[in-house]
Motif scaffolding. Structure first.
Motif, mmCIF file in Angstrom:
data_model
loop_
_atom_site.group_PDB
_atom_site.id
_atom_site.type_symbol
_atom_site.label_atom_id
_atom_site.label_comp_id
_atom_site.label_asym_id
_atom_site.label_seq_id
_atom_site.Cartn_x
_atom_site.Cartn_y
_atom_site.Cartn_z
ATOM 1 N N GLU A 133 0.828 -1.212 0.000
ATOM 2 C CA GLU A 133 0.000 0.000 0.000
ATOM 3 C C GLU A 133 0.859 1.259 0.000
ATOM 4 O O GLU A 133 0.530 2.248 -0.672
ATOM 5 C CB GLU A 133 -0.922 -0.002 1.219
ATOM 6 C CG GLU A 133 -2.033 -1.050 1.166
ATOM 7 C CD GLU A 133 -2.838 -1.086 2.450
ATOM 8 O OE1 GLU A 133 -2.571 -0.229 3.328
ATOM 9 O OE2 GLU A 133 -3.716 -1.952 2.584
ATOM 10 N N HIS A 134 1.953 1.237 0.744
ATOM 11 C CA HIS A 134 2.835 2.402 0.781
ATOM 12 C C HIS A 134 3.565 2.580 -0.551
ATOM 13 O O HIS A 134 3.700 3.713 -1.042
ATOM 14 C CB HIS A 134 3.844 2.258 1.922
ATOM 15 C CG HIS A 134 3.270 2.537 3.278
ATOM 16 N ND1 HIS A 134 2.436 1.660 3.923
ATOM 17 C CD2 HIS A 134 3.404 3.604 4.108
ATOM 18 C CE1 HIS A 134 2.077 2.168 5.092
ATOM 19 N NE2 HIS A 134 2.655 3.345 5.228
ATOM 20 N N LEU A 135 4.034 1.493 -1.138
ATOM 21 C CA LEU A 135 4.728 1.599 -2.424
ATOM 22 C C LEU A 135 3.790 2.118 -3.514
ATOM 23 O O LEU A 135 4.228 2.813 -4.441
ATOM 24 C CB LEU A 135 5.294 0.235 -2.827
ATOM 25 C CG LEU A 135 6.424 -0.329 -1.957
ATOM 26 C CD1 LEU A 135 6.846 -1.703 -2.460
ATOM 27 C CD2 LEU A 135 7.622 0.613 -1.930
ATOM 28 N N LYS A 136 2.528 1.807 -3.387
ATOM 29 C CA LYS A 136 1.552 2.215 -4.401
ATOM 30 C C LYS A 136 1.395 3.726 -4.473
ATOM 31 O O LYS A 136 0.968 4.268 -5.498
ATOM 32 C CB LYS A 136 0.202 1.559 -4.097
ATOM 33 C CG LYS A 136 -0.797 1.613 -5.232
ATOM 34 C CD LYS A 136 -2.035 0.803 -4.895
ATOM 35 C CE LYS A 136 -3.014 0.789 -6.069
ATOM 36 N NZ LYS A 136 -4.214 -0.049 -5.760
ATOM 37 N N THR A 137 1.749 4.427 -3.407
ATOM 38 C CA THR A 137 1.597 5.886 -3.386
ATOM 39 C C THR A 137 2.715 6.605 -4.135
ATOM 40 O O THR A 137 2.619 7.819 -4.352
ATOM 41 C CB THR A 137 1.574 6.396 -1.934
ATOM 42 O OG1 THR A 137 2.838 6.110 -1.300
ATOM 43 C CG2 THR A 137 0.464 5.716 -1.140
ATOM 44 N N LEU A 138 3.760 5.887 -4.527
ATOM 45 C CA LEU A 138 4.894 6.515 -5.201
ATOM 46 C C LEU A 138 4.664 6.568 -6.710
ATOM 47 O O LEU A 138 3.953 5.729 -7.269
ATOM 48 C CB LEU A 138 6.179 5.740 -4.898
ATOM 49 C CG LEU A 138 6.600 5.709 -3.422
ATOM 50 C CD1 LEU A 138 7.816 4.811 -3.242
ATOM 51 C CD2 LEU A 138 6.896 7.112 -2.911
ATOM 52 N N PRO A 139 5.268 7.537 -7.391
ATOM 53 C CA PRO A 139 5.065 7.666 -8.842
ATOM 54 C C PRO A 139 5.727 6.537 -9.623
ATOM 55 O O PRO A 139 6.690 5.917 -9.164
ATOM 56 C CB PRO A 139 5.707 9.019 -9.166
ATOM 57 C CG PRO A 139 6.708 9.241 -8.070
ATOM 58 C CD PRO A 139 6.113 8.618 -6.843
ATOM 59 N N ALA A 140 5.200 6.286 -10.814
ATOM 60 C CA ALA A 140 5.757 5.262 -11.699
ATOM 61 C C ALA A 140 7.106 5.732 -12.248
ATOM 62 O O ALA A 140 7.409 6.930 -12.246
ATOM 63 C CB ALA A 140 4.785 4.984 -12.839
ATOM 64 N N PRO A 141 7.931 4.808 -12.722
ATOM 65 C CA PRO A 141 9.235 5.194 -13.280
ATOM 66 C C PRO A 141 9.080 6.115 -14.485
ATOM 67 O O PRO A 141 8.141 5.992 -15.274
ATOM 68 C CB PRO A 141 9.851 3.848 -13.688
ATOM 69 C CG PRO A 141 9.117 2.821 -12.896
ATOM 70 C CD PRO A 141 7.743 3.346 -12.703
#
Length: 398
Positions: A242-250
Motif C-alpha cells: 500500500e505504501h509503495l503504491k503511493t509513489l510515482p511510476a518510473p
C-alpha cells in the motif's frame, strides 16, 4: 510515662523507620500525592504544571529503580506519560518521560511481553493523537516532536530485540516504526533539496539537526528506505505494498538502458524490501509482496518485462520486478543453483550499485548467497555483514 505509652511510642517509631527505609507508602508519600493532584487537574493544566509533573514522575521512577521496585517504576513512567498525552496533550513533556521509560526498561532488564508491546502501541497512538489535536502548533515544533518520537520508537524496538523473543525485534513495533518513518519522509527534505545549498535560516537548520545523530541522513529517501525495511520485518507485506503504491511510476529516463540517474524510487524500494525479506528467510511474505506489486502497482506488462530483461537491444534497463522474481525462484531451489544466483547479481549490478546505500544492498545479497547457496563472503566482509544485519533491530538501518 506509662509502660503502655512507651510501647506505643516504640511501635510508632518502628513503623516510621520501616516506612522511611522503603521510601514511604504510596498513600502517604507527599511526592506521589502532589503528582496525582497535578495529573487529576486537567482543567488548569499548562506547560509549567506539566513540567512539574514530569520532574516528580522522574524522581519517583528513579527512586523505584534504586529501591528495586522495577515494576512500580516502569508502570509509573508509562501511566504518567499516557496521562500527559491523553488528558493534558503535552507532547513535548511526555516525550521526555517516554525516553526515560525505555531507558528504565533496559536498565531493569524488563522483558518485552505482549502486554508491554500493547502499551507501546497505545503510547504511539496517544502521541500522534495529541499532535493532531494541537492545530496551533508551529511546523518546526511539530517536526521536532516527530523526530523525538522516531528516536523513541527506535529505542523501543531495540529493547524488544534485546529483551524479547523475536529476532530483530517485535513485529508490531517494526510496523509502528515503519509507518512513522514513512510519515516523517513526507515532511523531510529530498536529496535534491539537500544538495541545493545551505539554508537561509541557519538557526532553523541547526534545530532540525539537533535530534539526529551527527552522521545520520535525514532525507526523505533515507526515511522511506528505513520505513520499507521495518515494514518488511513486521511481516505485513500488504501494508508495504500500500505504501509503495503511493509513489510515482518510473520515468522514461529512469528505465532507459545505461541510465546514469538512480532507479525509480518505487522500483528500488521494492527491490530493497524483497532482498530484506529473503535475507531473513521470509520467502512467503516476499512472494506476497511481489504478487501484490505486479497485480496492483506495476503498470507494464509482465511478459514484455520478461522478454526485455534478457534483451540487450531494446534500450530498456533490466526490470526490478523481474530481477526480484528470479531471485525468489532461485532461492526456492537447491543450493546447486548458486551459480545462477551469482549470474543474476552480475547482470543486475548496474541497477544495484545505483540504489541508495549500495553497501547495505550488498550486505543483503551477500547474506542471501550465504544462507541459500553457501556462498561464503570474503573474510574482510564478515564483520560488516553481521553489523548491518544486526542493525535491523531498531538501528535506523535503511
Amino acid at each position: 510515662m506509662s509502660a503502655a505509652a512507651a510501647r506505643r511510642r516504640k511501635q510508632l517509631a518502628k513503623k516510621a523507620a520501616a516506612r522511611a527505609d522503603s521510601g514511604g507508602s504510596e498513600e502517604d508519600d507527599p511526592v506521589t500525592l502532589r503528582l496525582n493532584t497535578l495529573l487529576a487537574d486537567t482543567a488548569n493544566s499548562d506547560e509549567s504544571t506539566a513540567y512539574e509533573a514530569l520532574q516528580l514522575a522522574q524522581s519517583q521512577v528513579r527512586r523505584g529503580v534504586k529501591t528495586g521496585k522495577y515494576t512500580d517504576a516502569t508502570d509509573l513512567a508509562y501511566t504518567v506519560g499516557l496521562s500527559l498525552l491523553e488528558k493534558h496533550g503535552r507532547v513535548s513533556v511526555a516525550s521526555q518521560l517516554l525516553a526515560e521509560l525505555v531507558r528504565v526498561l533496559n536498565e531493569t532488564h524488563t522483558d518485552c511481553t505482549a502486554e508491554w508491546v500493547k502499551r507501546m502501541c497505545g503510547l504511539d497512538s496517544a502521541y500522534r493523537d495529541a499532535l493532531e489535536r494541537d492545530a496551533a502548533m508551529a511546523t518546526d515544533e511539530r517536526d521536532r516532536l516527530g523526530r523525538l518520537h522516531l528516536k523513541f520508537l527506535r529505542s523501543a524496538l531495540k529493547w524488544s530485540e534485546v529483551l524479547g523473543t523475536v529476532r530483530f525485534g517485535d513485529c508490531a513495533l517494526h510496523e509502528l516504526l515503519g509507518r512513522h518513518c514513512w510519515r516523517m519522509s513526507k515532511r523531510a527534505p529530498s536529496l535534491l533539496d539537500e544538495e541545493g545549498g545551505a539554508s537561509t535560516d541557519e538557526e532553523a537548520e541547526e534545530a532540525d539537526m539537533e535530534d539526529y545523530e551527527e552522521d545520520e541522513d535525514i532525507s526523505a529517501l533515507s526515511l522511506r528506505c528505513e520505513a520499507v525495511t521495518h515494514l518488511a520485518l513486521s511481516e505485513k507485506p500488504d501494508i508495504l505494498a500500500e505504501h509503495l503504491k503511493t509513489l510515482p511510476a518510473p520515468t522514461p529516463e529512469e528505465i532507459k538502458s545505461g541510465h546514469v540517474c538512480p532507479p525509480a524510487e518505487r522500483d528500488s524500494l521494492l527491490t530493497r524490501s524483497v532482498l530484506v525479506l529473503a535475507a531473513v528467510e521470509n520467502l512467503r511474505d516476499a512472494n506476497v509482496l511481489l504478487r501484490a506489486y505486479m497485480s496492483d502497482i506495476e503498470g507494464r506488462d509482465s511478459e514484455t518485462l520478461r522478454k526485455s530483461y534478457m534483451s540487450k537491444t531494446d534500450g530498456v534497463a533490466p526490470s526490478h520486478v523481474i530481477f526480484c522474481c528470479m531471485v525468489l525462484r532461485t532461492c526456492e531451489k537447491s543450493a546447486k543453483t548458486g551459480p545462477l544466483y551469482s549470474w543474476l547479481l552480475r547482470s543486475f549490478n548496474s541497477e544495484l550499485t545505483k540504489i541508495y546505500k549500495p553497501d547495505v544492498i550488498k550486505a543483503y545479497t551477500t547474506k542471501i548467497g550465504k544462507v541459500y547457496f553457501n556462498i561464503q563472503p570474503p573474510p574482510s566482509m564478515m564483520s560488516t555483514l553481521e553489523n548491518m544485519m544486526g542493525m535491523m533491530g531498531g538501528g535506523g538501518m535503511g
